[in-house]
Enzyme design. Sequence first.
Site, PDB file in Angstrom:
ATOM      1  N   ASP A  59      22.014  39.461 -38.349  1.00 39.71           N
ATOM      2  CA  ASP A  59      21.592  40.257 -37.190  1.00 39.71           C
ATOM      3  C   ASP A  59      22.547  40.065 -36.017  1.00 39.71           C
ATOM      4  OD1 ASP A  59      19.477  41.302 -38.598  1.00 39.71           O
ATOM      5  OD2 ASP A  59      17.942  40.054 -37.649  1.00 39.71           O
ATOM      6  N   ARG A  75      29.180  31.426 -60.039  1.00 37.90           N
ATOM      7  CA  ARG A  75      28.524  30.121 -59.899  1.00 37.90           C
ATOM      8  C   ARG A  75      27.009  30.279 -60.100  1.00 37.90           C
ATOM      9  NH1 ARG A  75      30.695  27.312 -54.589  1.00 37.90           N
ATOM     10  NH2 ARG A  75      29.683  25.531 -55.605  1.00 37.90           N
ATOM     11  N   ALA A 127      26.829  28.138 -46.874  1.00 39.79           N
ATOM     12  CA  ALA A 127      25.473  28.247 -47.439  1.00 39.79           C
ATOM     13  C   ALA A 127      24.607  29.280 -46.716  1.00 39.79           C
ATOM     14  CB  ALA A 127      24.793  26.881 -47.420  1.00 39.79           C
ATOM     15  N   TYR A 135      36.713  23.398 -53.699  1.00 31.82           N
ATOM     16  CA  TYR A 135      37.099  23.839 -52.352  1.00 31.82           C
ATOM     17  C   TYR A 135      38.507  23.428 -51.936  1.00 31.82           C
ATOM     18  CZ  TYR A 135      32.135  24.953 -52.047  1.00 31.82           C
ATOM     19  OH  TYR A 135      30.889  25.483 -52.270  1.00 31.82           O
ATOM     20  N   HIS A 142      34.985  33.752 -49.057  1.00 31.31           N
ATOM     21  CA  HIS A 142      34.477  32.578 -49.765  1.00 31.31           C
ATOM     22  C   HIS A 142      35.608  31.956 -50.554  1.00 31.31           C
ATOM     23  CE1 HIS A 142      30.420  33.433 -48.630  1.00 31.31           C
ATOM     24  NE2 HIS A 142      30.647  34.685 -48.942  1.00 31.31           N
ATOM     25  N   ILE A 143      35.714  30.657 -50.450  1.00 30.44           N
ATOM     26  CA  ILE A 143      36.790  29.939 -51.137  1.00 30.44           C
ATOM     27  C   ILE A 143      36.585  30.052 -52.653  1.00 30.44           C
ATOM     28  CG2 ILE A 143      37.758  27.634 -51.520  1.00 30.44           C
ATOM     29  CD1 ILE A 143      36.848  27.029 -48.551  1.00 30.44           C
ATOM     30  N   SER A 144      35.362  29.841 -53.078  1.00 33.50           N
ATOM     31  CA  SER A 144      35.052  29.922 -54.509  1.00 33.50           C
ATOM     32  C   SER A 144      34.590  31.338 -54.851  1.00 33.50           C
ATOM     33  CB  SER A 144      33.947  28.917 -54.849  1.00 33.50           C
ATOM     34  OG  SER A 144      32.741  29.274 -54.181  1.00 33.50           O
ATOM     35  N   ASN A 152      33.313  32.780 -42.991  1.00 42.65           N
ATOM     36  CA  ASN A 152      32.787  32.170 -44.207  1.00 42.65           C
ATOM     37  C   ASN A 152      31.477  31.509 -43.781  1.00 42.65           C
ATOM     38  OD1 ASN A 152      32.023  30.772 -46.414  1.00 42.65           O
ATOM     39  ND2 ASN A 152      34.008  29.796 -46.790  1.00 42.65           N
ATOM     40  N   ARG A 201      35.146  17.410 -49.728  1.00 45.57           N
ATOM     41  CA  ARG A 201      33.974  17.995 -50.390  1.00 45.57           C
ATOM     42  C   ARG A 201      34.388  18.682 -51.686  1.00 45.57           C
ATOM     43  NH1 ARG A 201      31.435  23.716 -48.530  1.00 45.57           N
ATOM     44  NH2 ARG A 201      29.586  23.493 -49.815  1.00 45.57           N
ATOM     45  N   GLU A 230      34.344  38.963 -44.824  1.00 48.99           N
ATOM     46  CA  GLU A 230      33.613  37.803 -45.358  1.00 48.99           C
ATOM     47  C   GLU A 230      34.531  37.095 -46.357  1.00 48.99           C
ATOM     48  OE1 GLU A 230      30.170  39.079 -47.545  1.00 48.99           O
ATOM     49  OE2 GLU A 230      29.602  37.039 -48.118  1.00 48.99           O
ATOM     50  N   HIS A 285      23.739  32.926 -48.040  1.00 48.44           N
ATOM     51  CA  HIS A 285      22.672  33.228 -48.992  1.00 48.44           C
ATOM     52  C   HIS A 285      21.285  33.178 -48.364  1.00 48.44           C
ATOM     53  CE1 HIS A 285      26.183  32.319 -51.328  1.00 48.44           C
ATOM     54  NE2 HIS A 285      26.124  31.036 -51.024  1.00 48.44           N
ATOM     55  N   PRO A 307      28.296  25.838 -42.526  1.00 47.95           N
ATOM     56  CA  PRO A 307      28.009  24.427 -42.766  1.00 47.95           C
ATOM     57  C   PRO A 307      28.816  23.812 -43.906  1.00 47.95           C
ATOM     58  CG  PRO A 307      26.198  25.817 -43.520  1.00 47.95           C
ATOM     59  CD  PRO A 307      27.127  26.694 -42.732  1.00 47.95           C
ATOM     60  N   ASN A 308      29.170  22.572 -43.692  1.00 49.09           N
ATOM     61  CA  ASN A 308      29.889  21.728 -44.662  1.00 49.09           C
ATOM     62  C   ASN A 308      31.364  22.085 -44.802  1.00 49.09           C
ATOM     63  OD1 ASN A 308      27.670  20.016 -45.516  1.00 49.09           O
ATOM     64  ND2 ASN A 308      26.815  21.887 -46.395  1.00 49.09           N
ATOM     65  N   ARG A 343      23.994  31.990 -55.479  1.00 50.30           N
ATOM     66  CA  ARG A 343      25.183  32.179 -54.636  1.00 50.30           C
ATOM     67  C   ARG A 343      25.710  33.618 -54.668  1.00 50.30           C
ATOM     68  NH1 ARG A 343      26.711  26.923 -52.938  1.00 50.30           N
ATOM     69  NH2 ARG A 343      26.119  25.406 -54.513  1.00 50.30           N
TER      70      ARG A 343
HETATM   71  C1  DHK Z   1      31.002  27.736 -49.346  1.00 51.41           C
HETATM   72  C2  DHK Z   1      29.814  27.093 -49.388  1.00 51.41           C
HETATM   73  O1  DHK Z   1      29.608  26.033 -48.625  1.00 51.41           O
HETATM   74  C3  DHK Z   1      28.743  27.465 -50.322  1.00 51.41           C
HETATM   75  O2  DHK Z   1      27.465  27.185 -49.830  1.00 51.41           O
HETATM   76  C4  DHK Z   1      28.839  28.913 -50.751  1.00 51.41           C
HETATM   77  C5  DHK Z   1      31.222  29.015 -50.065  1.00 51.41           C
HETATM   78  C6  DHK Z   1      30.255  29.261 -51.196  1.00 51.41           C
HETATM   79  C7  DHK Z   1      32.684  29.198 -50.435  1.00 51.41           C
HETATM   80  O3  DHK Z   1      33.020  29.402 -51.606  1.00 51.41           O
HETATM   81  O4  DHK Z   1      33.525  29.176 -49.524  1.00 51.41           O
HETATM   82  O5  DHK Z   1      27.915  29.178 -51.767  1.00 51.41           O
END
Ligand code: DHK
Length: 151
Positions: A88, A108, A78, A24, A101-103, A75, A19, A99, A81, A11-12, A112
């Site tokens: 599953d 953080r 959210a 990001y 993650h950009i950040s 990725n 964003r 896996e 977490h 998501p997002n 997270r």
């Molecule tokens: C991206 C998200 O949208 C967050 O909810 C995660 C992750 C971190 C990222 O760093 O790519 O906590």
Amino acid sequence: MPKHILVLHGPNLNMLGKREPQIYGKLSLRDINTALEKKACAAGFSLSTFQSNHEGALVDRVQEALGQIHGIIINPAAFTHTSVAIRDALLLHDLPLIEVHISNIHKREAFRSQSYISDIATGQIVGLGIRGYLLALDAMMAILTDKEDLM
Ligand code: DHK
């Protein structure tokens, strides 16, 4: 038939570029997907991408891929977490799983740092910005060709 890699975005991530660009980055999800597709294709792999803001849609996509793919890069955003359901679904596959993650999720908010995916993943790339996706793809292609060299 080329080996197929599925890249999943949670998501997002469809809002990348708009964003929180300080976290990001400025590039869009389309930019990332295009770069991944080109790189995979140039190396003789095929790659498809899927983004959803909905947990069930991601679970459905992971289920649909059963028997059709050779590796997964995800990725979960959210859902990293929170989602036992995505964990599953991923466990249905006995495949390399990376896996991304950009950040740096460990740097953080405390919530997270917990990932429902990392202990079932082959490996995790965090905090390297969007280049983490390309590094994950390099690693996945090396795993799928059984390459252990450093070049
Ligand atoms: C991206 C998200 O949208 C967050 O909810 C995660 C992750 C971190 C990222 O760093 O790519 O906590």
